[in-house]
Design a protein around this motif. Structure first.
Motif, mmCIF file in Angstrom:
data_model
loop_
_atom_site.group_PDB
_atom_site.id
_atom_site.type_symbol
_atom_site.label_atom_id
_atom_site.label_comp_id
_atom_site.label_asym_id
_atom_site.label_seq_id
_atom_site.Cartn_x
_atom_site.Cartn_y
_atom_site.Cartn_z
ATOM 1 N N GLY A 50 0.819 -1.214 0.000
ATOM 2 C CA GLY A 50 0.000 0.000 0.000
ATOM 3 C C GLY A 50 0.851 1.261 0.000
ATOM 4 N N VAL A 51 0.281 2.326 -0.531
ATOM 5 C CA VAL A 51 0.959 3.629 -0.545
ATOM 6 C C VAL A 51 0.224 4.548 0.426
ATOM 7 N N CYS A 365 -4.385 8.135 4.354
ATOM 8 C CA CYS A 365 -5.156 7.022 3.808
ATOM 9 C C CYS A 365 -4.198 6.101 3.074
ATOM 10 N N LEU A 366 -4.640 4.857 2.881
ATOM 11 C CA LEU A 366 -3.790 3.845 2.259
ATOM 12 C C LEU A 366 -4.406 3.445 0.928
ATOM 13 N N PHE A 367 -3.625 3.694 -0.120
ATOM 14 C CA PHE A 367 -4.080 3.436 -1.488
ATOM 15 C C PHE A 367 -3.372 2.202 -2.013
ATOM 16 N N LEU A 368 -4.122 1.325 -2.679
ATOM 17 C CA LEU A 368 -3.515 0.120 -3.262
ATOM 18 C C LEU A 368 -3.482 0.258 -4.779
ATOM 19 N N ALA A 377 5.222 8.635 -10.314
ATOM 20 C CA ALA A 377 4.431 8.953 -11.513
ATOM 21 C C ALA A 377 3.365 7.889 -11.753
ATOM 22 N N ALA A 378 3.743 6.630 -11.587
ATOM 23 C CA ALA A 378 2.781 5.545 -11.834
ATOM 24 C C ALA A 378 1.674 5.546 -10.773
ATOM 25 N N VAL A 379 2.057 5.816 -9.540
ATOM 26 C CA VAL A 379 1.044 5.843 -8.466
ATOM 27 C C VAL A 379 0.072 7.005 -8.687
ATOM 28 N N LEU A 380 0.599 8.171 -9.052
ATOM 29 C CA LEU A 380 -0.270 9.326 -9.313
ATOM 30 C C LEU A 380 -1.206 9.053 -10.493
ATOM 31 N N SER A 382 -2.393 6.221 -11.483
ATOM 32 C CA SER A 382 -3.450 5.307 -11.068
ATOM 33 C C SER A 382 -4.415 5.983 -10.090
ATOM 34 N N LEU A 383 -3.859 6.739 -9.159
ATOM 35 C CA LEU A 383 -4.689 7.398 -8.136
ATOM 36 C C LEU A 383 -5.687 8.373 -8.765
ATOM 37 N N ILE A 384 -5.165 9.212 -9.669
ATOM 38 C CA ILE A 384 -5.990 10.317 -10.169
ATOM 39 C C ILE A 384 -6.777 9.939 -11.433
ATOM 40 N N PHE A 385 -6.138 9.167 -12.314
ATOM 41 C CA PHE A 385 -6.756 9.010 -13.635
ATOM 42 C C PHE A 385 -7.400 7.652 -13.890
ATOM 43 N N ASP A 386 -7.230 6.703 -12.970
ATOM 44 C CA ASP A 386 -7.930 5.420 -13.139
ATOM 45 C C ASP A 386 -9.307 5.551 -12.485
ATOM 46 N N HIS A 387 -10.310 5.767 -13.296
ATOM 47 C CA HIS A 387 -11.655 5.995 -12.759
ATOM 48 C C HIS A 387 -12.267 4.733 -12.157
ATOM 49 N N ASP A 388 -11.613 3.603 -12.364
ATOM 50 C CA ASP A 388 -12.126 2.356 -11.782
ATOM 51 C C ASP A 388 -11.438 2.017 -10.463
#
Ligand code: GUN
Ligand code: ZN
Length: 408
Positions: A50-51, A365-368, A377-380, A382-388
């Protein structure tokens, strides 16, 4: 004292992030006391892969609209009449209000939101239920009932003589509760208030050092009707004349302001709650984020549920990116993260939260992210632009867990 091992992503400035791919994070008495590269020490919990992120800040959200997300009955004035006012009238029933408050608070926590600026319905009892639920759940919030005394359905009207004493009662019971809750003064918008209500609201906020918030310049028809009804030269002057334009004012939307209005807004030090997903859903228009940035106006992000379609601030950051592109500004993921966390916290007068930094309170918070996300860059992305993206795995306020996803 609690020691976590985790990957860490936090805003470091309005344009930069700090990334640690293996960190020790220590918090004690609700504050971070150490954050640095993992050094082999024993830990209470290993949160990897987790991040760990700071808690998100939602500067504009409507608690009594939790059940009407996705009502496609806009533009604004039609949506209010057909979808919003009928639902908000149901909050006269305290049982309904308490049930929705529970759901609302869970939705915030699951989204990783640790600080919100939440509008209620007009009902003081419904606001009471919201404060009680927030207090129990452990979240931070600035909240209050909306004030409405004109041009609205009869069951939603509250005269000044009743609304303001009710609001003062809420201030007495909840303002400053546990250092987490604040009561705000929220005249809904010019179209649902008399000039007297706006003036009294501005006065009450100033006298008690409370935040004042409302909707400003969201929809062109709203702007025209407001100026006509108040005999005003422009929309902002309606609130200005009521003493509501100060550095303790948060204005949602701010789409159709003139250059002169922006100058006065900036000079007053007022705050923009930028609600780009709501602006899209109701076809309200684009918010000129370049103007806000150019004039150094404080900005925070609002989901504006339920005209906004998600409780996830990161999802709204994706809409903020799209809004920026449409008005010629390319916001970086780093800038977006700042807006949704530390920037929002500072804009709302909460310098003690919004980043993972020693000395700040331990809201997180913990983001997976997907397993292939190996850098900031990859985490951002996924966090911001992966709507799923899924709900947050865990959320904490002052180091106390307020949310744990099933199975996490
Ligand atoms: N203007 C007045 N009330 C509202 C509301 O509930 N939502 C939005 N988006 N705009 C408003
Ligand atoms: Zn709103």
């Amino acid at each position: 004292m609690t020691t976590w091992r985790a990957r860490v992503l936090t805003p470091a400035s309005p344009t930069e992030v700090r990334w640690l791919d293996d960190a020790a994070v220590v918090h004690e008495h609700g504050r971070f006391t150490e954050i640095g590269p993992y050094d082999g020490r024993p830990v209470d919990e290993d949160l990897r892969p987790g991040v760990l992120l700071p808690g998100f800040v939602d500067a504009h959200v409507h608690f009594p609209q939790t059940r009407i997300v996705g009502s496609a009955s806009g533009p604004l004035l039609d949506w209010l009449e057909r979808s919003t006012f009928p639902e908000e009238a149901r909050f006269a029933d305290v049982g309904h209000a308490a049930a929705v408050a529970e759901h609302f608070v869970q939705r915030l926590a699951a989204a990783g939101t640790t600080l919100s600026f939440a509008y209620g319905s007009v009902h003081a009892e419904a606001a009471e239920a919201l404060f009680a639920t927030l207090a129990r759940a452990g979240l931070r919030a600035i909240a209050g009932p909306v004030l409405m005394d004109a041009h609205s359905p009869e069951p939603l009207l509250r005269r000044v003589e009743r609304a303001l004493p009710d609001l003062l009662g809420l201030v007495e019971r909840w303002h400053g509760h546990d250092g987490r809750l604040e009561v705000a003064v929220i005249p809904r918008f010019a179209l649902s208030c008399t000039p007297r209500m706006l003036r009294e609201a501005g006065r009450l906020a100033a006298e008690n050092g409370l935040w004042v918030s409302t909707h400003l310049s969201e929809n062109t028809v709203e702007c025209e009707v407001a100026c006509e009804r108040f005999g005003a030269r422009d929309y902002l002057s309606i609130y200005e004349d009521a003493g509501m334009l100060t550095e303790r004012s948060v204005y949602a939307h701010c789409i159709h302001l003139s250059d002169d209005e922006w100058s006065r807004f900036a000079a007053a030090g007022a705050v923009v709650a930028h609600c780009p997903d709501s602006n899209d859903f109701l076809g309200s228009g684009g918010m000129p984020v370049g103007v806000v940035r150019g004039r150094s106006i404080p900005l925070a992000i609002g989901t504006d549920v339920a005209a906004g379609r998600s409780f996830r601030v990161p999802r709204i950051l994706s809409s903020a990116y799209d809004n920026g592109l449409r008005c010629g500004v390319t916001l970086t993921p780093e800038e977006l993260l700042w807006m949704g966390t530390r920037g929002g916290a500072l804009a709302l007068g909460h310098p003690q939260v919004g980043a993972l930094e020693v000395g700040l309170e331990a809201d997180a918070c913990l983001f997976l992210p997907p397993p292939w996300s190996e850098d900031a860059a990859a985490v951002l992305a996924s966090l911001i632009f992966d709507h799923d993206a899924r709900p947050m795995a865990r959320t904490w306020v002052r180091g106390e867990q307020v949310w744990r996803a099933p199975g996490a």
